[in-house]
Design a protein around this motif. Structure first.
Motif, PDB file in Angstrom:
ATOM      1  N   SER A 235       0.883  -0.837  -0.060  1.00  0.00           N
ATOM      2  CA  SER A 235      -0.048   0.183  -0.071  1.00  0.00           C
ATOM      3  C   SER A 235       1.324   1.110   0.170  1.00  0.00           C
ATOM      4  CB  SER A 235      -1.082   0.070   1.375  1.00  0.00           C
ATOM      5  OG  SER A 235      -1.336   1.007   1.710  1.00  0.00           O
ATOM      6  N   ASP A 236       1.187   2.600  -0.809  1.00  0.00           N
ATOM      7  CA  ASP A 236       1.469   3.648  -0.710  1.00  0.00           C
ATOM      8  C   ASP A 236       0.681   4.538  -0.312  1.00  0.00           C
ATOM      9  OD1 ASP A 236      -0.482   3.517  -2.598  1.00  0.00           O
ATOM     10  OD2 ASP A 236       0.888   3.920  -4.747  1.00  0.00           O
ATOM     11  N   PHE A 237      -0.489   4.338   0.194  1.00  0.00           N
ATOM     12  CA  PHE A 237      -1.356   5.666   0.803  1.00  0.00           C
ATOM     13  C   PHE A 237      -2.004   5.022   2.040  1.00  0.00           C
ATOM     14  CE2 PHE A 237      -5.652   7.020   1.626  1.00  0.00           C
ATOM     15  CZ  PHE A 237      -5.590   8.484   1.967  1.00  0.00           C
ATOM     16  N   TYR A 238      -2.759   4.120   2.225  1.00  0.00           N
ATOM     17  CA  TYR A 238      -3.186   3.149   4.005  1.00  0.00           C
ATOM     18  C   TYR A 238      -2.143   3.501   4.778  1.00  0.00           C
ATOM     19  CZ  TYR A 238      -7.594   3.959   1.766  1.00  0.00           C
ATOM     20  OH  TYR A 238      -9.110   4.020   0.977  1.00  0.00           O
ATOM     21  N   VAL A 239      -1.542   3.245   6.184  1.00  0.00           N
ATOM     22  CA  VAL A 239      -1.010   3.179   6.779  1.00  0.00           C
ATOM     23  C   VAL A 239      -1.609   2.620   7.902  1.00  0.00           C
ATOM     24  CG1 VAL A 239       1.038   4.988   6.052  1.00  0.00           C
ATOM     25  CG2 VAL A 239      -0.297   5.541   8.451  1.00  0.00           C
TER      26      VAL A 239
ATOM     27  N   GLN B  68      -8.665  -6.995  -4.811  1.00  0.00           N
ATOM     28  CA  GLN B  68      -7.775  -7.234  -6.696  1.00  0.00           C
ATOM     29  C   GLN B  68      -7.344  -8.789  -6.505  1.00  0.00           C
ATOM     30  OE1 GLN B  68      -5.681  -3.298  -6.574  1.00  0.00           O
ATOM     31  NE2 GLN B  68      -7.220  -2.531  -5.290  1.00  0.00           N
ATOM     32  N   GLY B  69      -7.562  -8.985  -5.319  1.00  0.00           N
ATOM     33  CA  GLY B  69      -7.425 -10.577  -5.204  1.00  0.00           C
ATOM     34  C   GLY B  69      -5.660 -11.134  -4.924  1.00  0.00           C
ATOM     35  N   TYR B  70      -5.171  -9.947  -4.229  1.00  0.00           N
ATOM     36  CA  TYR B  70      -3.726 -10.424  -2.920  1.00  0.00           C
ATOM     37  C   TYR B  70      -4.050 -10.883  -1.709  1.00  0.00           C
ATOM     38  CZ  TYR B  70      -3.062  -6.606  -6.443  1.00  0.00           C
ATOM     39  OH  TYR B  70      -2.171  -5.614  -7.516  1.00  0.00           O
ATOM     40  N   ASP B  71      -3.425 -11.656  -1.213  1.00  0.00           N
ATOM     41  CA  ASP B  71      -3.710 -12.390  -0.254  1.00  0.00           C
ATOM     42  C   ASP B  71      -3.239 -11.427   1.153  1.00  0.00           C
ATOM     43  OD1 ASP B  71      -4.397 -14.970  -1.307  1.00  0.00           O
ATOM     44  OD2 ASP B  71      -1.726 -14.723  -1.495  1.00  0.00           O
ATOM     45  N   GLN B  72      -2.305 -10.215   1.588  1.00  0.00           N
ATOM     46  CA  GLN B  72      -1.886  -9.816   2.398  1.00  0.00           C
ATOM     47  C   GLN B  72      -1.712  -8.572   1.596  1.00  0.00           C
ATOM     48  OE1 GLN B  72      -1.703 -10.098   5.709  1.00  0.00           O
ATOM     49  NE2 GLN B  72      -1.650 -12.286   5.740  1.00  0.00           N
ATOM     50  N   VAL B  73      -1.477  -7.240   2.889  1.00  0.00           N
ATOM     51  CA  VAL B  73      -1.104  -6.100   2.407  1.00  0.00           C
ATOM     52  C   VAL B  73       0.092  -5.735   3.219  1.00  0.00           C
ATOM     53  CG1 VAL B  73      -1.570  -3.573   2.914  1.00  0.00           C
ATOM     54  CG2 VAL B  73      -3.487  -5.046   2.678  1.00  0.00           C
ATOM     55  N   LEU B  74       1.684  -4.875   2.669  1.00  0.00           N
ATOM     56  CA  LEU B  74       2.221  -4.630   3.482  1.00  0.00           C
ATOM     57  C   LEU B  74       2.416  -3.605   3.667  1.00  0.00           C
ATOM     58  CD1 LEU B  74       5.234  -5.293   4.226  1.00  0.00           C
ATOM     59  CD2 LEU B  74       6.196  -5.204   2.003  1.00  0.00           C
ATOM     60  N   TRP B  75       2.107  -2.914   5.007  1.00  0.00           N
ATOM     61  CA  TRP B  75       2.662  -1.783   4.990  1.00  0.00           C
ATOM     62  C   TRP B  75       3.872  -0.556   5.134  1.00  0.00           C
ATOM     63  CZ3 TRP B  75      -2.395  -0.341   5.530  1.00  0.00           C
ATOM     64  CH2 TRP B  75      -3.556  -1.386   5.786  1.00  0.00           C
ATOM     65  N   LEU B  76       3.577   0.453   4.808  1.00  0.00           N
ATOM     66  CA  LEU B  76       4.919   1.287   4.405  1.00  0.00           C
ATOM     67  C   LEU B  76       5.087   1.794   5.849  1.00  0.00           C
ATOM     68  CD1 LEU B  76       5.199   2.441   0.709  1.00  0.00           C
ATOM     69  CD2 LEU B  76       6.400   0.479   1.626  1.00  0.00           C
ATOM     70  N   ASP B  77       6.482   2.755   6.004  1.00  0.00           N
ATOM     71  CA  ASP B  77       6.060   3.529   7.283  1.00  0.00           C
ATOM     72  C   ASP B  77       5.101   4.813   6.607  1.00  0.00           C
ATOM     73  OD1 ASP B  77       8.518   6.039   6.571  1.00  0.00           O
ATOM     74  OD2 ASP B  77       8.380   4.504   5.455  1.00  0.00           O
ATOM     75  N   ALA B  78       5.046   5.467   8.128  1.00  0.00           N
ATOM     76  CA  ALA B  78       3.769   6.338   8.103  1.00  0.00           C
ATOM     77  C   ALA B  78       4.494   7.657   7.853  1.00  0.00           C
ATOM     78  CB  ALA B  78       3.045   6.646   9.268  1.00  0.00           C
ATOM     79  N   LYS B  79       5.420   7.884   7.775  1.00  0.00           N
ATOM     80  CA  LYS B  79       6.456   9.387   7.043  1.00  0.00           C
ATOM     81  C   LYS B  79       6.617   9.151   5.870  1.00  0.00           C
ATOM     82  CE  LYS B  79      10.163  12.642   9.506  1.00  0.00           C
ATOM     83  NZ  LYS B  79      11.151  12.069  10.459  1.00  0.00           N
ATOM     84  N   GLU B  80       7.385   8.421   5.404  1.00  0.00           N
ATOM     85  CA  GLU B  80       7.494   8.777   3.899  1.00  0.00           C
ATOM     86  C   GLU B  80       6.934   8.149   3.210  1.00  0.00           C
ATOM     87  OE1 GLU B  80      11.818   9.099   3.468  1.00  0.00           O
ATOM     88  OE2 GLU B  80      12.348   9.363   5.640  1.00  0.00           O
ATOM     89  N   LYS B  81       6.003   6.920   3.805  1.00  0.00           N
ATOM     90  CA  LYS B  81       5.480   5.373   2.889  1.00  0.00           C
ATOM     91  C   LYS B  81       6.575   5.357   2.132  1.00  0.00           C
ATOM     92  CE  LYS B  81       1.311   8.069   3.117  1.00  0.00           C
ATOM     93  NZ  LYS B  81       0.369   8.580   2.318  1.00  0.00           N
ATOM     94  N   ARG B  82       8.158   4.551   2.189  1.00  0.00           N
ATOM     95  CA  ARG B  82       9.290   4.542   1.547  1.00  0.00           C
ATOM     96  C   ARG B  82       9.693   3.073   1.926  1.00  0.00           C
ATOM     97  NH1 ARG B  82      15.007   7.193   1.677  1.00  0.00           N
ATOM     98  NH2 ARG B  82      16.215   6.053   0.417  1.00  0.00           N
ATOM     99  N   PHE B  83      10.113   2.927   3.263  1.00  0.00           N
ATOM    100  CA  PHE B  83      10.154   1.951   4.481  1.00  0.00           C
ATOM    101  C   PHE B  83       9.423   0.514   4.520  1.00  0.00           C
ATOM    102  CE2 PHE B  83      13.291   5.832   4.429  1.00  0.00           C
ATOM    103  CZ  PHE B  83      13.823   4.760   4.190  1.00  0.00           C
ATOM    104  N   VAL B  84       9.268  -0.182   4.064  1.00  0.00           N
ATOM    105  CA  VAL B  84       8.345  -1.836   4.200  1.00  0.00           C
ATOM    106  C   VAL B  84       9.010  -2.237   5.816  1.00  0.00           C
ATOM    107  CG1 VAL B  84       8.695  -2.607   1.815  1.00  0.00           C
ATOM    108  CG2 VAL B  84      10.348  -3.394   3.972  1.00  0.00           C
ATOM    109  N   GLU B  85       7.340  -2.122   6.602  1.00  0.00           N
ATOM    110  CA  GLU B  85       7.170  -2.479   7.783  1.00  0.00           C
ATOM    111  C   GLU B  85       7.235  -4.460   8.083  1.00  0.00           C
ATOM    112  OE1 GLU B  85       5.529   0.870  10.241  1.00  0.00           O
ATOM    113  OE2 GLU B  85       7.455   1.516  10.150  1.00  0.00           O
ATOM    114  N   GLU B  86       5.486  -3.643   7.824  1.00  0.00           N
ATOM    115  CA  GLU B  86       4.929  -5.682   8.562  1.00  0.00           C
ATOM    116  C   GLU B  86       3.535  -5.692   7.602  1.00  0.00           C
ATOM    117  OE1 GLU B  86       4.195  -6.224  12.567  1.00  0.00           O
ATOM    118  OE2 GLU B  86       3.041  -4.931  12.432  1.00  0.00           O
ATOM    119  N   VAL B  87       3.020  -7.053   7.521  1.00  0.00           N
ATOM    120  CA  VAL B  87       1.656  -7.038   6.925  1.00  0.00           C
ATOM    121  C   VAL B  87       1.024  -7.559   8.190  1.00  0.00           C
ATOM    122  CG1 VAL B  87       2.931  -8.131   5.197  1.00  0.00           C
ATOM    123  CG2 VAL B  87       1.876  -9.459   6.711  1.00  0.00           C
TER     124      VAL B  87
END
Length: 354
Positions: free
Chosen positions: A180-184, A213-232
């Motif tokens: 996700s590049d929008f939701y955190v 959309q056919g995906y199994d999980q969401v991988l979240w990015l950091d809330a500040k920059e939305k650049r770094f992966v965190e967890e699903v």
């Protein structure tokens, strides 16, 4: 504090076909309950018949979400014995979540002893088939009837048990992950490291979109920059990148997963260098394209180890390797489940036998 065991008028029929077990649908005969009042502390600890309890419509949990929970498992071993995996770590994390949510902490030894006594009484509910287990759900909620934003003065703490089937009924299958590049999920300074229901509620909308959309999980990015992966949503993430294990550091937005901890210990023993650092989404996508990202997998109580087959970000999807579970992923899964079910030696005292 004394623990009272109340009689159960009638026992439920046990599951005869364990292949039909699903997650979180069936519950055992008994539950543990204790209550808290400011000035009195914890009291009225008991093991009683499983069933509904009554709370006031103004109970503060319903309005201000003062709630925490844990999740762990008990496993039936080939010799018939029952093993719990790192239960003391779950109880300690339960207390850390309680502190973050301004809730009273439990006496860890008493709480663990009560959990073990409940499991011994409900031993017949631990299933026998390979991959099955008894899921244990400790929970605490604020029950004071009060409309006003402050920590409650009354709480209810309870433990329920649920026999669950093998997570991978048809064999381990890689998951398709949407980034996700929008939701955190969580921001620094928030409650991301606590195991509280609000974190999961916040993830539902994006998870629903991903599923549609056919995906199994969401991988979240950091809330500040939305650049770094965190967890699903239900797992920590680990990456085999340039021959090293890379995972997001614990800085308040990522759950300190018990399975994550266990996996990192075992991987280090296998000779892998561990890097707890911010891994960018660009590194993930480029690494999958170039082959530098060799494997990726999630860790969690329910799945143990879940291989990732592909990542999708914005308008691009990239596959890892041949899209099948990686060699290291499967080796780690076999090692960890081997310890849980008694096929591998427990060299770290992670197992508590009942």
């Amino acid at each position: 504090m004394e623990l009272n065991v109340l009689p159960v008028p009638a026992l439920k029929p046990k599951v005869t076909d364990e292949s039909q077990l699903v997650f979180g649908k069936l519950f055992s005969d008994r539950m543990f309950i204790m209550e808290y009042d400011t000035g009195q502390g914890w009291h009225s600890a008991r093991i009683q018949p499983y069933g509904p309890f009554s709370i006031d419509p103004a109970a503060m949990v319903l309005h201000y979400s003062q709630e925490i929970f844990e999740g762990l498992k008990a496993f039936r071993r080939p010799d018939g014995s029952i093993a719990m995996f790192r239960p003391a770590d779950n109880v300690a994390r339960f207390n850390r979540s309680a502190e973050r949510l301004c809730m009273p902490q439990v006496d860890e030894k008493f709480f663990l002893d009560a959990m073990i006594q409940l499991l011994r009484l409900e031993a017949d509910w631990v299933p026998h088939n390979i991959g099955t287990s008894l899921y244990i759900r400790p929970t605490m909620i604020a029950t004071e009837a009060m409309l006003g934003v402050r920590p409650a003065n009354k709480y209810l703490c309870y433990i329920i048990l649920s026999p669950v089937g093998a997570y991978y009924k048809g064999g381990i299958a890689p998951v398709k992950i949407w980034i996700s590049d929008f939701y955190v999920r969580a921001a620094e300074g928030g409650t991301g490291e606590a195991k509280t229901g609000g974190n999961y509620a916040a993830s539902l909308y994006a998870a629903k979109q991903a599923s549609e959309q056919g995906y199994d999980q969401v991988l979240w990015l950091d809330a500040k920059e939305k650049r770094f992966v965190e967890e699903v949503g239900s797992m920590n993430m680990l990456f085999l990148y340039d021959g090293k294990i890379v995972t997001s550091p614990l800085h308040g937005t990522v759950l300190d997963g018990i399975t994550r901890r266990s996996a990192l210990t075992l991987l280090q023993e296998m000779g892998y260098e561990i890097e707890e650092r911010a891994l960018s989404v660009d590194e993930v996508m480029e690494g999958a394209r170039s082959g530098r990202l060799q494997e990726a997998f999630g860790t969690g109580t329910a799945v143990v180890i879940s291989p990732v087959g592909s990542f999708c970000y914005r308008d691009e999807c990239v596959q890892l390797g041949d899209g099948k579970p990686g060699e290291l992923t499967m080796k780690l899964y076999d090692k960890l489940t081997g310890i849980q079910y008694g096929r591998e030696p427990d060299n770290h005292n992670w197992i508590t036998l009942l």
